[in-house]
Design an enzyme around this catalytic site. Structure first.
Site, PDB file in Angstrom:
ATOM      1  N   ALA A  61       0.847  -1.207   0.000  1.00 48.86           N
ATOM      2  CA  ALA A  61       0.000   0.000   0.000  1.00 48.86           C
ATOM      3  C   ALA A  61       0.876   1.248   0.000  1.00 48.86           C
ATOM      4  CB  ALA A  61      -0.894  -0.009   1.233  1.00 48.86           C
ATOM      5  N   GLY A 102       0.461  -5.493   0.291  1.00 50.19           N
ATOM      6  CA  GLY A 102      -0.447  -5.423  -0.849  1.00 50.19           C
ATOM      7  C   GLY A 102       0.202  -5.900  -2.137  1.00 50.19           C
ATOM      8  N   GLU A 105      -0.270  -9.528  -2.093  1.00 51.06           N
ATOM      9  CA  GLU A 105      -1.700  -9.831  -2.274  1.00 51.06           C
ATOM     10  C   GLU A 105      -2.098  -9.666  -3.742  1.00 51.06           C
ATOM     11  OE1 GLU A 105      -2.891  -7.149   1.009  1.00 51.06           O
ATOM     12  OE2 GLU A 105      -4.025  -8.875   1.767  1.00 51.06           O
ATOM     13  N   GLU A 125       1.929  -6.589   7.603  1.00 52.22           N
ATOM     14  CA  GLU A 125       0.883  -5.741   8.197  1.00 52.22           C
ATOM     15  C   GLU A 125       0.827  -5.828   9.717  1.00 52.22           C
ATOM     16  OE1 GLU A 125       0.662  -7.518   5.499  1.00 52.22           O
ATOM     17  OE2 GLU A 125      -0.306  -6.310   3.926  1.00 52.22           O
TER      18      GLU A 125
END
Ligand code: NAI
Length: 705
Positions: A61, A102, A105, A125
């Protein structure tokens, strides 16, 4: 900045391009998504390769967007992953260097993944008090197996791509590509495109199953492990819940339910004070290195060689930091035996690390080989940075800085490790005050993360920029402080210590105060800390300081303690008793009696004080002085103060530092509590006068950060 698009012989290569780490910010997501649409619409494209520009695949992110509506704006990360997963042409992620959060992911949404060896793969995270919120907890166990995935999710630590690829049965990496990654990925994409054209379905991680032969027992065990490791943090246990859900919904085939469950946990964690504290510390660490009036592109001076004056407690510890970073150090003392003692202590510290298996023998020797010693100032002349850690006495500092001024080459940085003296006065001993700066390390200096960089009135901007860069090299958290008595950390701790004393006068024992603040999460209460540091140090400072400030009230118990010869661990007795060779603090009857006698002499009837009151009085005394420090411009932002306390004073990480904690309590409530304390005749009404900045923010309903 966003994403680049090119077609290579029937394969569309879409490259995330958002320096420095290809964070998945809104613009990047939008361009990336448009690239996927374009590739799907182009009949000449048979497959898609997804990768990252420059040094990394993707760091995850975009931290700048954190918590803002932009993070959720479409296409958000969840939608982007769905777009890839549902693509009608094969999508291959080509992963190199860094693939985190992210970024991983996103890769898990692709049909296939290939990687270069050496890539760091992680879902970090949890380190921000969160869990992966874009399917990571559901897809990674399906791709990697439950245990490996849970380990990665709970620890947040990176694992090398080739190691993951070697796990039997894993479906994370199709292959490790040797040679050019993009060429290899495109070749692989063409292979799978041909198979797909012949009718082979496109594999999706969501269609795999996350299974475990003894799931209930395993998750029970995992939950216990996590509980032990993460006392104050809710996120690790939620990671276990989420991965367990992946197993549960694998059985029912309801992948979407697992995603929804993960989402719910993610949102819950996002709101917790612990996650807010961790994110505050994460940003605070980065913000600390930015100095408002020193541009980021300020050129730095080269620091290839360091000189150290003084081989005592601090000199040895400070030198070790540089040796560890591969920077040669020359150490100066007045006498050979002081040098010998200093070097012997450094060797002892390193040897303890070797014994514990934390340092290889050859590395230890390589580090010591970078150290030289001297009694002659002329041998320091070529050093780029010299750090002084001699006795805390202005006369001695004067001698040293005058000597340095004579020998050091032009442009060398002259730093003092003083903890209480005026850096501007020290600078004035030289003809080059612009090159003088404070570098206040904390003991043990080879271990403690904090470095207060003390900016003198004349310190040059490039000197500051250089010292901040040096701090990064030796892995310290550097925070800039203006010149004042005690700088940021010790100036605040003085008020905390005074308040601790008032609590004794009113009815507490040292153990009661320490236990209350330790329950709050501090590594050590003020009295155990005093015993560790030596109570005589504070005694000497009080003698000097309270002569200068005669109106300043404080509890005399600390002086009485020193008059009893109880200096702390080093004398076997302080606020607590100590047994030879042990560090356990044993409550002392003699000390309790001394406090009671003192109380009686003051005519005070003791009262029972709650843990809550103890914690508030101690923490808010830090907050109030912190507000004054901000007002005075000694610290440039509240998060700098928090970084000082998190990295140098054992303030509990899950509380985010004193200023962050005060914000979370609400400054209005903080001021209300201070008013209550001020009304207590045994406390000090002046002490609890809210700093004007605090009063103003509280009245306006604002916060420090
Ligand atoms: P220390 O007493 O362990 O070491 C001082 C060393 O300096 C001694 O080895 C002494 O022989 C040497 N020395 C004295 N005068 C000298 C001179 N003119 N030239 C060369 N060497 C000389 O003291 P420590 O604890 O290492 O403190 C040093 C400085 O660091 C002080 O300014 C102190 O305030 C500061 N400091 C100390 C901390 C601590 O926890 N001990 C923490 C942060 C700063």
């Amino acid at each position: 900045m966003g994403a680049k698009y090119e077609v290579r012989d029937g394969v569309a290569v879409i490259t995330l391009d958002n320096p420095p780490v290809n964070g998945l910010g809104f613009e990047t997501r939008r361009e990336f998504s448009a690239g996927v649409d374009r590739a799907l619409a182009d009949a000449a494209v048979r497959a898609i390769v997804v990768t990252g520009a420059g040094k990394v695949f993707s760091g995850g992110a975009d931290i700048k967007e954190f918590g803002s509506p932009k993070a959720l704006a479409e296409p958000n990360l969840l939608s982007l992953i769905l777009q890839l997963e549902n693509a009608t042409k094969p999508v291959v992620a080509a992963i190199h260097s860094v693939c985190m959060g992210g970024g991983l992911e996103l890769a898990l949404g692709c049909h296939y993944r290939v990687a270069a060896a050496g890539a760091n793969v992680a879902l970090p995270e949890v380190k921000l008090g969160l869990l992966p919120g874009a399917g990571g907890t559901q897809r990674l166990p399906r791709a990697l197996g439950v245990e490996t995935a849970l380990n990665m999710i709970v620890s947040g630590e990176p694992v090398k791509s080739e190691l993951l690829a070697s796990i039997p049965g894993q479906k994370l990496f199709e292959r490790i590509v040797e040679g050019d990654l993009i060429d290899g990925a495109c070749a692989f994409a063409r292979e799978v495109a041909a198979k797909h054209a012949a009718g082979a379905p496109l594999p999706r991680v969501r269609d795999l199953k996350a299974t475990h032969p003894n799931a209930d027992a395993y998750f029970g065990f995992a939950r216990n492990m996590v509980k032990g490791m993460s006392r104050n943090f809710p996120a690790p246990a939620k990671c276990v819940d989420a991965v367990q859900a992946a197993v549960k919904f694998s059985k029912t085939g309801k992948f979407e339910d697992g995603l929804a469950f993960e989402r719910e946990l993610f949102i819950t964690l996002m709101m917790t004070p612990e996650s807010k504290a961790l994110r505050h510390a994460f940003f605070g660490e980065r913000a600390a290195s930015k100095i408002p009036d020193v541009p980021e592109d300020t050129p730095v001076r080269p620091v290839a060689k360091v000189a150290m004056i003084g081989a005592g407690t601090m000199g040895g510890g400070i030198s070790m930091n540089f040796l560890n970073a591969g920077i040669p150090v020359v150490m100066l003392e007045m006498k050979q035996d002081a040098l010998d003692r200093g070097v012997a202590t450094m060797r002892k510290n390193y040897e303890a690390q070797v014994k514990k298996g934390k340092l290889a023998q050859d590395k230890y020797e390589a580090r010591m080989a970078l150290l030289s010693t001297t009694l002659d100032y002329a041998d320091l002349a070529q050093a780029d940075l010299v750090i002084e850690a001699v006795f805390e006495d202005m006369g001695v500092k004067e001698q040293v800085f005058k000597a340095l001024d004579k020998v050091m080459k032009p442009g060398a940085i002259l730093a003092s490790n003083t903890s209480t003296l005026d850096v501007d006065k020290i600078a004035a001993f030289t003809q080059r005050p612009q090159d003088v700066v404070g570098m206040h390390f904390f003991s043990p200096a080879n271990i403690m993360k904090l470095l207060e960089v003390v900016r003198g009135a004349k310190t040059a901007k490039d000197v500051l920029a250089t010292v901040m860069a040096v701090a990064r090299k030796i892995r310290k958290t550097a925070v800039v402080s203006g010149v004042c008595d005690g700088f940021i950390g010790n100036r605040m701790v003085e008020q905390y210590g005074r308040q601790g004393g008032f609590l004794l006068d009113e009815g507490c024992t040292p153990a009661q105060v320490d236990n209350a603040i330790q329950k709050f999460g501090f590594a050590m209460g003020p009295f155990r800390m005093g015993d560790l540091a030596g109570n005589d140090i504070g005694w000497a400072i009080r003698k000097r300081r309270y002569v200068e400030k005669p109106g300043m009230r404080y509890s005399k118990t600390a002086d009485l303690l020193c008059e009893m010869g109880r200096y702390g661990q080093k004398t076997g007795a302080g606020w607590y008793d100590y047994q030879a060779g042990k560090r356990d603090a044993i409550p002392s009857q003699a000390v309790v009696e001394m406090i009671e006698k003192h109380r009686a002499a003051l005519g005070i009837t003791p009262r029972k004080i709650s843990d809550e009151e103890i914690v508030q009085r101690l923490v808010y005394s830090l907050v109030n002085e912190g507000a004054r420090i901000l007002e005075d411009g000694i610290a440039s932002k509240a998060s700098d103060i928090d970084m000082v306390y998190l990295t140098g004073y054992g303030f509990p990480l899950h509380r985010g530092g004193p200023m962050c904690y005060a914000d979370q309590q609400g400054l209005f409530n903080v001021v209300q509590a201070m008013k209550r304390f001020a009304a207590n005749p045994l406390d000090d009404a002046t002490f609890w006068q809210p700093a004007p900045l605090l009063a103003k923010l509280a009245a306006e309903g604002k916060s420090f950060t």
